[in-house]
Scaffold this active site. Sequence first.
Site, PDB file in Angstrom:
ATOM      1  N   HIS A 279       0.856  -0.738   0.228  1.00  0.00           N
ATOM      2  CA  HIS A 279       0.299   0.050  -0.052  1.00  0.00           C
ATOM      3  C   HIS A 279       1.134   1.667  -0.465  1.00  0.00           C
ATOM      4  CE1 HIS A 279      -4.155   2.059   0.381  1.00  0.00           C
ATOM      5  NE2 HIS A 279      -2.965   2.859   1.010  1.00  0.00           N
ATOM      6  N   ALA A 280       0.520   2.197  -1.130  1.00  0.00           N
ATOM      7  CA  ALA A 280       1.405   3.204  -1.144  1.00  0.00           C
ATOM      8  C   ALA A 280       1.560   4.672   0.054  1.00  0.00           C
ATOM      9  CB  ALA A 280       1.023   4.231  -2.746  1.00  0.00           C
TER      10      ALA A 280
ATOM     11  N   HIS B 190      -0.033  11.633  -5.591  1.00  0.00           N
ATOM     12  CA  HIS B 190      -0.377  12.166  -4.386  1.00  0.00           C
ATOM     13  C   HIS B 190       0.800  11.668  -2.833  1.00  0.00           C
ATOM     14  CE1 HIS B 190      -3.558  11.103  -0.358  1.00  0.00           C
ATOM     15  NE2 HIS B 190      -2.257  10.307  -0.746  1.00  0.00           N
ATOM     16  N   GLU B 191       1.329  11.324  -3.071  1.00  0.00           N
ATOM     17  CA  GLU B 191       2.909  10.761  -2.686  1.00  0.00           C
ATOM     18  C   GLU B 191       3.357  11.429  -2.126  1.00  0.00           C
ATOM     19  OE1 GLU B 191       2.131   8.701   0.190  1.00  0.00           O
ATOM     20  OE2 GLU B 191       0.455   7.204  -1.419  1.00  0.00           O
TER      21      GLU B 191
ATOM     22  N   HIS C  10       2.044  14.930   0.034  1.00  0.00           N
ATOM     23  CA  HIS C  10       3.047  14.282   1.167  1.00  0.00           C
ATOM     24  C   HIS C  10       4.253  14.640   1.395  1.00  0.00           C
ATOM     25  CE1 HIS C  10      -0.307  11.983   2.951  1.00  0.00           C
ATOM     26  NE2 HIS C  10      -0.383  11.547   2.282  1.00  0.00           N
TER      27      HIS C  10
ATOM     28  N   GLU D  93      -3.703  15.161   2.327  1.00  0.00           N
ATOM     29  CA  GLU D  93      -4.154  13.657   1.893  1.00  0.00           C
ATOM     30  C   GLU D  93      -4.145  14.479   0.305  1.00  0.00           C
ATOM     31  OE1 GLU D  93      -3.469  10.960   1.974  1.00  0.00           O
ATOM     32  OE2 GLU D  93      -3.587  10.412   4.136  1.00  0.00           O
TER      33      GLU D  93
ATOM     34  N   HIS E 259      -6.101  -0.143   5.361  1.00  0.00           N
ATOM     35  CA  HIS E 259      -6.926   1.512   6.430  1.00  0.00           C
ATOM     36  C   HIS E 259      -7.155   0.575   7.937  1.00  0.00           C
ATOM     37  CE1 HIS E 259      -6.067   3.468   2.830  1.00  0.00           C
ATOM     38  NE2 HIS E 259      -5.801   4.346   3.666  1.00  0.00           N
TER      39      HIS E 259
ATOM     40  N   TYR F  48      -9.723  10.924   4.070  1.00  0.00           N
ATOM     41  CA  TYR F  48     -10.046  11.192   2.557  1.00  0.00           C
ATOM     42  C   TYR F  48     -10.755  12.031   2.166  1.00  0.00           C
ATOM     43  CZ  TYR F  48      -5.531   8.013   3.279  1.00  0.00           C
ATOM     44  OH  TYR F  48      -4.402   7.485   3.794  1.00  0.00           O
TER      45      TYR F  48
HETATM   46  O1  X8Z Z   1      -4.255   5.586   0.783  1.00  0.00           O
HETATM   47  C1  X8Z Z   1      -4.286   6.142   0.287  1.00  0.00           C
HETATM   48  C2  X8Z Z   1      -2.933   6.729  -0.445  1.00  0.00           C
HETATM   49  C3  X8Z Z   1      -1.993   6.557   0.684  1.00  0.00           C
HETATM   50  S1  X8Z Z   1      -2.345   7.642   1.765  1.00  0.00           S
HETATM   51  C4  X8Z Z   1      -2.183   5.581  -1.182  1.00  0.00           C
HETATM   52  N1  X8Z Z   1      -5.409   6.635  -0.290  1.00  0.00           N
HETATM   53  C5  X8Z Z   1      -6.661   5.966   0.039  1.00  0.00           C
HETATM   54  C6  X8Z Z   1      -6.885   4.848  -0.056  1.00  0.00           C
HETATM   55  O2  X8Z Z   1      -6.096   4.198  -1.300  1.00  0.00           O
HETATM   56  O3  X8Z Z   1      -8.041   4.204   0.234  1.00  0.00           O
HETATM   57  C7  X8Z Z   1      -5.854   7.220  -1.326  1.00  0.00           C
HETATM   58  C8  X8Z Z   1      -6.903   7.336  -1.553  1.00  0.00           C
HETATM   59  C9  X8Z Z   1      -7.642   7.199  -1.067  1.00  0.00           C
HETATM   60 ZN    ZN Z   2      -1.599   9.892   1.356  1.00  0.00          ZN
END
Ligand code: X8Z
Ligand code: ZN
Length: 638
Positions: free
Chosen positions: A376-377, A406-407, A410, A434, A536, A546
């Site tokens: 997960h990024a 997105h990254e 941050h 975010e 998450h 988000y």
């Molecule tokens: O978790 C993330 C990022 C890292 S903070 C990749 N996002 C959420 C997800 O993947 O569920 C970005 C969009 C929503």
């Molecule tokens: Zn993020």
Amino acid sequence: MKKSLVAPLLLALAGCPGPNPRGVEVPPTSGAPAALVQGQGTPVAQTKKAPSAEDAQVFLVKAEQDLLAQWIRTERAEWIKSTNITHDTTQAAAAAQEALAATITRLAQEAMRFRDTSVSADLARKFKLLRLSPPLAAPANPAGRAAVARAVVTQQAMYGKGRYCPQGKSQLRIRTKKGAKRCYDLGQLSERLGKSRNYAELEEIWRGWRQVSRPMRAHFERYVELANQGARELGFADAGALWRSRFDMNPADFEQEVDRLWLQVKPLYTQLHCYARAKLAQRYGDKKVSSTGPIPAHLLGNMWAQDWSYISDLLMPKGRRGVDLDGALKRKGVDAVKMVRYAEGFFTSLGMDKLPSSFWKRSMLTKPVGRDVVCHASAWDVDMVDDLRIKMCIKINGEDFSTIHHELGHIYYYHYYKELSPLYRDSANKGFHEGLGDTISLSVTSGYLQKVGLLASKKKVASKDAIAPLMARALEKVAFLPFGILIDKWRWDVFAGKVKSADYNKHWWKLRHHYQGIVPPTPRSAEDFDPGAKYHIAANVPYARYFLAAILQFQFHRALCKTIGHEGPLHECSIYGNKKAGARLMAMMKLGLSQPWPDALEALTGERQMDASAILGYFEPLHQWLKEQNKGRQCGWK
Ligand code: X8Z
Ligand code: ZN
């Protein structure tokens, strides 16, 4: 990921942006920090003489030094674990989290000495942040602290190492190397889920990934109990109330605020849902997709149905095509490093600095062979100065192109608030962190892609062809909105004790139905733990951020486009190369968490309220078009 302050479990943070969610209630202009540390337990080191404002200042300077040292230690342990999940790295990360939690508990208790000391607004804010920050408060007792650390680390490792291994007959058409064991990781399953149009295969993939989270339920139950205990020791009603207290308003008002924003955007989502459902019924038949009910969750091209971009082939109106960024990247031979270079190039075009050379040496950009990692990024600020890194298993496609922006959002935020005092090194609220990189992604228009040579230069796309680009964007951004809200709605209910563990899954699907209008393709039981199939939840990262980011990024975009004097539709506006827009962004980032978020929002947009009118305005032409298409259909779901 990152550090949190009060007894916490920061494990959580590992992951997404990083920074710890420090709290952000509006500070009193002056006054006693006592209120900030109430519920902290027995004060220690009570002195006879009342401590002065200078004593409080000395205490905070030292506290920030201690915290910084612990954050860095924890961050390194988390990085090591997330880029190589083994028994030992997991234990070491849990130990670091526990040590940090112990430091925070100690500091919170020591802070009690200053409960009656009158201090400046700045110090009062810092005392407040010291109490509010943890994404999850661990109990002060060492056994409880260790147990909650273990529960989260275990869930995260289960997620990171998760594989689906079909037993017996399988529908899967995923190619593996000859002789390789037939197990599939999330990346492989997601890729196939995006491409396959075979109902049975999609169903198996969807169900298969959810086998990974079934055994998490017992750990999760324990984690809820301990997190609540920790939150109560800090004076909050439960862990959800602690999470909701970080937005410069009380927890109940924050929930109302989120509901208000959702009600603003719900009509747009309902139209998109109605249109998508009709198209899916055409593809899979009305026995599989009812024309008035919810959509089966496995048909939307994404493991969690949070982003529908992968089924754009089914949803794009006839004769209209979106930009084929996947194809363009592949044709140009762009690799993972070049993808990140493109994103860096966008930020530097705004006048921002280049990424430090250590970023390129230390980041993990692709999935390593032969070891388990958390794919997960995430973006990391390891020394809270300039040891900046991202961790991703980059695939060469448009989705990851956008995630890289997105990254880097941050990363640039970390970079521009690094001069601030440690407790202020975070965004104004988590939605800002975010939303920053996503704002840049909104400027990745076809015009921009032509400018940087990723798309062939053709004549300018006329505004009357707005539907294809808006549809492409809506499948990512509008489809996300109900998902963005329901994850924490579910956790808030669980933390508040409204849902017993036997009903975890039932409540999850109640909310998925209510907000997203989707249903599971196969019956689910109380033994399933489908929430844990989302990163998450397994990793304890709060999610309302988000949803806020999805609203805020359009407000940021609208304001920046105004700044650069853009005329015409907002989806054609790109701030690429505009130093004035960059200066505004940098000015906001440099504020960090030193001011309440309405001040930071005002600095960038001139507005002090989060407001969905920007996202609605952006999609207005599509909204009207969808209403036309849906004429005669009964929208909404039973
Ligand atoms: O978790 C993330 C990022 C890292 S903070 C990749 N996002 C959420 C997800 O993947 O569920 C970005 C969009 C929503
Ligand atoms: Zn993020």
